[in-house]
Design an enzyme around this catalytic site. Structure first.
Site, PDB file in Angstrom:
ATOM      1  N   HIS A 109      28.092   5.116  21.341  1.00 46.10           N
ATOM      2  CA  HIS A 109      29.330   5.495  22.047  1.00 46.10           C
ATOM      3  C   HIS A 109      30.204   6.828  21.002  1.00 46.10           C
ATOM      4  CE1 HIS A 109      31.546   2.779  19.069  1.00 46.10           C
ATOM      5  NE2 HIS A 109      32.358   3.621  18.874  1.00 46.10           N
ATOM      6  N   ASP A 139      24.673  -0.862  21.647  1.00 40.84           N
ATOM      7  CA  ASP A 139      25.452   0.394  20.947  1.00 40.84           C
ATOM      8  C   ASP A 139      25.161   0.997  19.627  1.00 40.84           C
ATOM      9  OD1 ASP A 139      27.583   2.246  21.253  1.00 40.84           O
ATOM     10  OD2 ASP A 139      29.095   0.749  20.362  1.00 40.84           O
ATOM     11  N   GLY A 211      37.216   6.563  14.528  1.00 42.68           N
ATOM     12  CA  GLY A 211      36.487   7.614  13.532  1.00 42.68           C
ATOM     13  C   GLY A 211      35.556   6.735  12.508  1.00 42.68           C
ATOM     14  N   ASN A 212      35.864   5.482  12.291  1.00 45.07           N
ATOM     15  CA  ASN A 212      34.969   4.661  11.412  1.00 45.07           C
ATOM     16  C   ASN A 212      33.961   4.413  12.261  1.00 45.07           C
ATOM     17  OD1 ASN A 212      37.809   3.853   9.840  1.00 45.07           O
ATOM     18  ND2 ASN A 212      35.948   3.650   8.628  1.00 45.07           N
ATOM     19  N   SER A 213      33.671   4.241  13.361  1.00 44.43           N
ATOM     20  CA  SER A 213      32.695   3.883  14.354  1.00 44.43           C
ATOM     21  C   SER A 213      31.229   4.451  13.670  1.00 44.43           C
ATOM     22  CB  SER A 213      32.806   4.025  15.748  1.00 44.43           C
ATOM     23  OG  SER A 213      33.838   3.263  16.124  1.00 44.43           O
ATOM     24  N   LEU A 268      12.874 -13.711  29.913  1.00 40.22           N
ATOM     25  CA  LEU A 268      12.437 -14.835  30.728  1.00 40.22           C
ATOM     26  C   LEU A 268      12.819 -14.578  32.204  1.00 40.22           C
ATOM     27  CD1 LEU A 268      12.699 -17.657  28.082  1.00 40.22           C
ATOM     28  CD2 LEU A 268      10.512 -16.381  28.973  1.00 40.22           C
ATOM     29  N   GLY A 269      13.999 -14.001  32.325  1.00 39.85           N
ATOM     30  CA  GLY A 269      14.365 -14.068  33.774  1.00 39.85           C
ATOM     31  C   GLY A 269      15.232 -15.233  34.146  1.00 39.85           C
TER      32      GLY A 269
END
Length: 367
Positions: A109, A139, A211-213, A268-269
């Site tokens: 992100h 992510d 901003g730390n992401s 595996l569905g």
């Protein structure tokens, strides 16, 4: 000659004097229990901080003109037809250099939709970065810069992070520059938060802000233990609850992005629901049974081909208890397509073992 009893009175008098002396002599202050933790974490910061980078992204956006100005009647009053104007929209985040080749781990992100990505190192150097790959479901994204002699962070070698362990969050909150905050591990294995598809987060109370992401979560030795990803906040600022992706999961994603350009996950569905007390009573099952009820089976999936049907109760995957659905989902995702998995299941009150060949989950697309 001394009288009888003289020694008895002498001993008694001595005991009285000793008792009075002990009563009036000041007692030594109790000693504090020695604490093994360091007084300062500057050594850990000195080790880790050079490998944490600031990420600045920009993308072009179109400013739309008012709909009336698109009408030919109104356009007659202007010298020329109004054209949509473009402007640059910028955002910021953090990242961690994980290899001498300039590979950088960050959150997807942070770079989503970016037309340009600029990396600023702690030593003052800057470089444009290119995207090696991205994984929407975790992510995470992997970038690469072309700079010599880049600092590389060290990884925690032991997978035994415990609640109460000291952690340091290093990143670029609000664009003020590299910042270090301290906290402890509040919990491990956090899931069902709705942040990503595959969740196994480290929860800390280290101050993490916008901003730390994508920045580093390190232990008291300066070793990387996680990638800071999200905060739990009603105001958008730090409220003492933040989440980081464990480094073991992040490195697996990075390795797949380098090798395949995408993350390869087993499939595996199956769609399952945790076996609640109400469901156990409905099915007449023991109250201490741990398992999952199959609520959906993809007809083109490996589980369907193996004979698993809606209503079956799965108790084990490869000998491990089928506890929470999110945990099992990660266990299956960590298998490679073509691997074999043995499932224990209950149908009609009878226990069965079913073998299936793991398929490949199609990756989610998008930014």
């Amino acid at each position: 000659m001394q009288k009888p009893g003289f020694f008895s009175w002498s001993i008694l008098l001595g005991l009285v004097i000793a008792s009075l002396a002990l009563h009036f002599i000041p007692k030594p202050a109790p000693t504090l229990r020695q604490v093994s933790g360091p007084v300062s974490y500057s050594d850990a910061v000195d080790l880790a901080a050079p490998a944490v980078v600031n990420i600045y992204t920009s993308k072009k956006t179109q400013t739309q003109v008012h709909p009336l100005l698109s009408d030919p009647f109104f356009r007659r009053f202007f010298d020329r037809s109004p054209m949509p104007r473009s402007r640059m929209q910028s955002s910021l985040g953090s990242g961690v250099i994980i290899s001498e080749q300039g590979l950088i781990l960050t959150n997807n992100h942070v770079i989503s939709g970016a037309d340009e990505i600029l990396i600023a190192l702690n030593d003052g150097r800057t470089s444009n970065a290119r995207v090696i790959g991205r994984d929407v479901e975790s992510d995470l994204a992997l970038l690469k810069i072309e700079l010599p002699d880049v600092p590389v962070i060290q990884f925690a070698q032991e997978d035994d992070l415990k609640v109460g362990d000291v952690t340091l969050a290093i990143g670029n909150p609000f664009g003020v520059g590299q910042t270090v905050t301290m906290g402890i591990v509040s919990a491990t294995g956090r899931n069902q938060l709705g942040i990503t598809t595959y969740e196994d987060f480290i929860q800390t109370d280290a101050a993490v802000n916008p901003g730390n992401s994508g920045g580093a979560l390190v232990n008291a030795l300066g070793d990387l233990v996680g990638i800071n990803t999200a905060i739990y906040s009603k105001s958008g600022g730090n409220q003492g609850i933040s989440f980081a992706i464990p480094i073991k999961h992040a490195l697996r994603v990075a390795a797949d992005l380098v090798k395949y350009g995408q993350v390869i996950r087993g499939w595996l569905g199956l769609e399952t629901q945790e076996l609640s007390d109400e469901l156990k009573a409905t099915f007449g099952l023991p109250s201490d049974l741990i398992g999952q009820v199959v609520v959906g089976v993809a007809e083109n999936g490996p589980a369907y081909a193996a004979g698993i049907r809606k209503g079956d109760i799965i108790t084990h995957y490869n000998g491990q208890e089928a506890d929470k659905g999110t945990q099992t989902m990660r266990q299956i995702a960590d298998l490679m397509p073509g691997d074999s998995v043995t499932m224990g299941l209950i149908r009609g009150g009878q226990f069965y073992e079913v073998k299936s060949t793991v398929g490949q989950r199609l990756p989610r697309t998008g930014h």
